[in-house]
Design an enzyme around this catalytic site. Structure first.
Site, PDB file in Angstrom:
ATOM      1  N   GLU A 253       0.836  -1.201   0.000  1.00 29.10           N
ATOM      2  CA  GLU A 253       0.000   0.000   0.000  1.00 29.10           C
ATOM      3  C   GLU A 253       0.875   1.256   0.000  1.00 29.10           C
ATOM      4  O   GLU A 253       1.867   1.334   0.741  1.00 29.10           O
ATOM      5  CB  GLU A 253      -0.902  -0.043   1.250  1.00 29.10           C
ATOM      6  CG  GLU A 253      -1.694   1.197   1.548  1.00 29.10           C
ATOM      7  CD  GLU A 253      -2.804   1.461   0.540  1.00 29.10           C
ATOM      8  OE1 GLU A 253      -2.976   0.682  -0.411  1.00 29.10           O
ATOM      9  OE2 GLU A 253      -3.488   2.478   0.707  1.00 29.10           O
TER      10      GLU A 253
ATOM     11  N   CYS B 139      -3.224  -8.868   6.019  1.00 29.62           N
ATOM     12  CA  CYS B 139      -2.825  -7.574   6.597  1.00 29.62           C
ATOM     13  C   CYS B 139      -3.147  -7.562   8.089  1.00 29.62           C
ATOM     14  O   CYS B 139      -4.285  -7.832   8.485  1.00 29.62           O
ATOM     15  CB  CYS B 139      -3.531  -6.418   5.884  1.00 29.62           C
ATOM     16  SG  CYS B 139      -3.127  -4.838   6.644  1.00 29.62           S
TER      17      CYS B 139
HETATM   18  C1  LIG Z   1       4.541  -0.448   3.216  1.00 33.32           C
HETATM   19  C2  LIG Z   1       3.924  -1.818   3.087  1.00 33.32           C
HETATM   20  C3  LIG Z   1       2.653  -1.950   2.555  1.00 33.32           C
HETATM   21  C4  LIG Z   1       2.075  -3.222   2.419  1.00 33.32           C
HETATM   22  N1  LIG Z   1       0.846  -3.343   1.811  1.00 33.32           N
HETATM   23  C5  LIG Z   1       0.347  -4.588   1.550  1.00 33.32           C
HETATM   24  C6  LIG Z   1      -0.827  -4.751   0.770  1.00 33.32           C
HETATM   25  O1  LIG Z   1      -1.457  -3.787   0.307  1.00 33.32           O
HETATM   26  N2  LIG Z   1      -1.264  -6.023   0.545  1.00 33.32           N
HETATM   27  C7  LIG Z   1      -0.592  -7.117   1.047  1.00 33.32           C
HETATM   28  O2  LIG Z   1      -1.017  -8.256   0.813  1.00 33.32           O
HETATM   29  N3  LIG Z   1       0.526  -6.995   1.759  1.00 33.32           N
HETATM   30  C8  LIG Z   1       1.024  -5.764   2.000  1.00 33.32           C
HETATM   31  N4  LIG Z   1       2.208  -5.636   2.659  1.00 33.32           N
HETATM   32  C9  LIG Z   1       2.957  -6.856   3.068  1.00 33.32           C
HETATM   33  C10 LIG Z   1       3.940  -7.282   1.966  1.00 33.32           C
HETATM   34  O3  LIG Z   1       3.259  -7.625   0.777  1.00 33.32           O
HETATM   35  C11 LIG Z   1       4.766  -8.507   2.431  1.00 33.32           C
HETATM   36  O4  LIG Z   1       3.885  -9.556   2.701  1.00 33.32           O
HETATM   37  C12 LIG Z   1       5.575  -8.193   3.685  1.00 33.32           C
HETATM   38  O5  LIG Z   1       6.237  -6.954   3.598  1.00 33.32           O
HETATM   39  C13 LIG Z   1       6.620  -9.310   3.933  1.00 33.32           C
HETATM   40  O6  LIG Z   1       7.490  -9.427   2.843  1.00 33.32           O
HETATM   41  P1  LIG Z   1       8.985  -8.786   2.901  1.00 33.32           P
HETATM   42  O7  LIG Z   1       9.655  -9.376   4.121  1.00 33.32           O
HETATM   43  O8  LIG Z   1       9.608  -9.217   1.604  1.00 33.32           O
HETATM   44  O9  LIG Z   1       8.807  -7.316   3.024  1.00 33.32           O
HETATM   45  C14 LIG Z   1       2.790  -4.381   2.845  1.00 33.32           C
HETATM   46  C15 LIG Z   1       4.076  -4.230   3.392  1.00 33.32           C
HETATM   47  C16 LIG Z   1       4.640  -2.974   3.513  1.00 33.32           C
HETATM   48  C17 LIG Z   1       6.045  -2.864   4.091  1.00 33.32           C
END
Ligand SMILES: Cc1cc2nc3c(=O)[nH]c(=O)nc-3n(C[C@H](O)[C@H](O)[C@H](O)COP(=O)(O)O)c2cc1C
Length: 328
Positions: A21, A105
Site C-alpha cells: 500500500e 494484513c
Molecule cells: C509499506 C507496506 C505496505 C504493504 N501493503 C500490503 C498490501 O497492500 N497487501 C498485502 O497483501 N501486503 C502488504 N504488505 C505486506 C507485503 O506484501 C509482504 O507480505 C511483507 O512486507 C513481507 O514481505 P517482505 O519481508 O519481503 O517485506 C505491505 C508491506 C509494507 C512494508
C-alpha cells in the site's frame, strides 16, 4: 490479458513484486519494471466496497495500469460477499490477469472489523468471500495471500483449510499477524504449507514471502521450500534492482542514474496522480533511491524539507552536478 491461468504459465520460480500500500502503484511498478522487472506484479490492496456503483469513480485512478506492468494481479480486501462479487467482475472486465484476496494484513483496525488477517478467525467467512470472488471473476484466476496464523502459527489448520478451497495460488507470508514484520519469517512453515498443498490441492500454485532481498536469496528460498514463486516486498527498498539476474546493485549505480530515476518517479507521480495522491508519499521513496550516495545524509535531510514536485525536482537536478557536503 493472458488467456488461461497466469499462475501456471510463468517460469519457475516466479519472481514477484509484493503488494504494498502506498508503494506499488502504477508509477513504482513502471519504475521497477524499467530497472529490473519481476515476472509478476500486484496492485496495492483495493477496498472491495468501493467498487459498488454508489462510489462511482472513487477507484478509477487506482485501477489503471499500463501494458508494461503485465502480468498483473489486483488485490482486494473487505468482508462483504456482495462487494467481492462486484469487485471481481469489474477487475475481470478491466483485464487483470488475476484477482487476489488479502487475508494477511495485520493492521489492528482491519483485523478488528473481521477483514484481512481477521478472516483467520472466521474461516467460513473466508470461504464465502473466496466463492463470491470466483463467481464474479468469470474465469479469471482467484488467489489468496495470507499469514501462518493470527497469534500463533496454525499452518496445518488455517492453510490446510484454505487449500480445501483449491485457490489458483496461495501466498504464505511466514509470520503470524501478531508478529507484524518483526521477527525473521519462518520459512519452515512455508515448507509445511507446500507439503499440505501436495496432499490437499496439488493444482494450487504456492508462493512464499518474507525477508527475501535478492534473486539469489529468492532462488535459494524456492529450492529449500518447494514453492513455485517468491515475493519480494521491503527488499525492493534496499535494492531497486533486486530482481536483476546479474550485474551491479542499486547502490553501485552512477550518481546521475540514481538522481534521474528518482526525478522520473516524481514526474510520473505528478502526471499520473494529478494531485489525487499526496506529494508527501513520494518522500517514502527518498531513502530507497538515494541511500548509496556519499552525500546521502545531507541530501536526504534537504529532501525532507520540500513539499512540492517542482522544487524537489529542481533540488535533485542541481545535485546531479553538485553533491552536498557530507555531514560530519
Ligand atoms: C509499506 C507496506 C505496505 C504493504 N501493503 C500490503 C498490501 O497492500 N497487501 C498485502 O497483501 N501486503 C502488504 N504488505 C505486506 C507485503 O506484501 C509482504 O507480505 C511483507 O512486507 C513481507 O514481505 P517482505 O519481508 O519481503 O517485506 C505491505 C508491506 C509494507 C512494508
Amino acid at each position: 490479458m493472458v488467456s488461461g491461468n497466469i499462475w501456471t504459465q510463468l517460469e519457475r520460480p516466479m519472481r514477484i513484486l509484493a503488494p504494498m500500500e502506498d508503494v506499488t502503484d502504477t508509477v513504482f511498478r513502471q519504475i521497477v519494471g524499467s530497472l529490473a522487472p519481476p515476472d509478476l506484479y500486484f496492485t496495492e490492496f483495493l477496498r472491495a466496497d468501493l467498487f459498488q456503483p454508489r462510489f462511482a469513480g472513487r477507484m478509477q485512478r487506482r485501477l489503471e495500469f499500463s501494458e508494461a506492468e503485465r502480468p498483473i494481479i489486483a488485490q482486494i480486501w473487505g468482508n462483504d460477499t456482495r462487494d467481492y462479487g462486484v469487485a471481481a467482475a469489474r477487475l475481470a472486465q478491466l483485464g487483470y490477469d488475476g484477482i487476489d484476496i488479502n487475508m494477511g494484513c495485520p493492521a489492528p483496525k482491519l483485523v478488528k472489523k473481521g477483514c484481512c488477517a481477521g478472516l483467520i478467525r472466521t474461516p467460513l467467512k473466508a470461504a464465502e468471500l473466496y466463492a463470491a470472488a470466483c463467481e464474479g471473476a468469470q474465469g479469471v484466476p482467484v488467489s489468496i495471500k495470507t499469514r501462518i496464523g493470527l497469534d500463533t502459527p496454525e499452518t496445518e489448520d488455517w492453510i490446510g483449510f484454505l487449500l480445501q478451497l483449491r485457490p489458483a495460488a496461495l501466498t504464505v507470508h511466514g509470520r503470524t499477524a501478531a508478529e507484524m514484520s518483526d521477527p525473521p519469517a519462518d520459512w519452515s512453515q512455508v515448507r509445511l504449507a507446500v507439503e499440505l498443498r501436495n496432499r490437499i490441492s496439488p493444482s494450487t500454485v504456492m508462493v512464499g514471502n518474507g525477508d527475501i532481498r535478492s534473486e539469489s536469496e529468492l532462488q535459494a528460498a524456492a529450492a529449500a521450500s518447494g514453492v513455485e514463486g517468491v515475493m519480494i516486498g521491503r527488499g525492493i527498498f534496499e535494492d531497486l534492482l533486486a530482481f536483476r539476474r546479474s550485474g551491479a546493485s542499486w547502490v553501485e549505480q552512477p550518481r546521475e542514474v540514481v538522481l534521474e530515476t528518482f526525478i522520473r518517479h516524481i514526474e510520473l507521480h505528478r502526471i499520473y496522480w494529478q494531485g489525487e495522491r499526496n506529494f508527501e508519499i513520494l518522500k517514502k521513496f527518498a531513502r530507497a533511491y538515494l541511500h548509496g550516495l556519499p552525500d546521502f545524509d545531507s541530501l536526504y535531510r534537504e529532501v525532507m524539507r520540500y513539499h512540492d514536485h517542482d522544487s524537489l525536482v529542481a533540488l535533485l537536478q542541481r545535485s546531479v552536478q553538485q553533491p552536498f557536503p557530507e555531514l560530519k
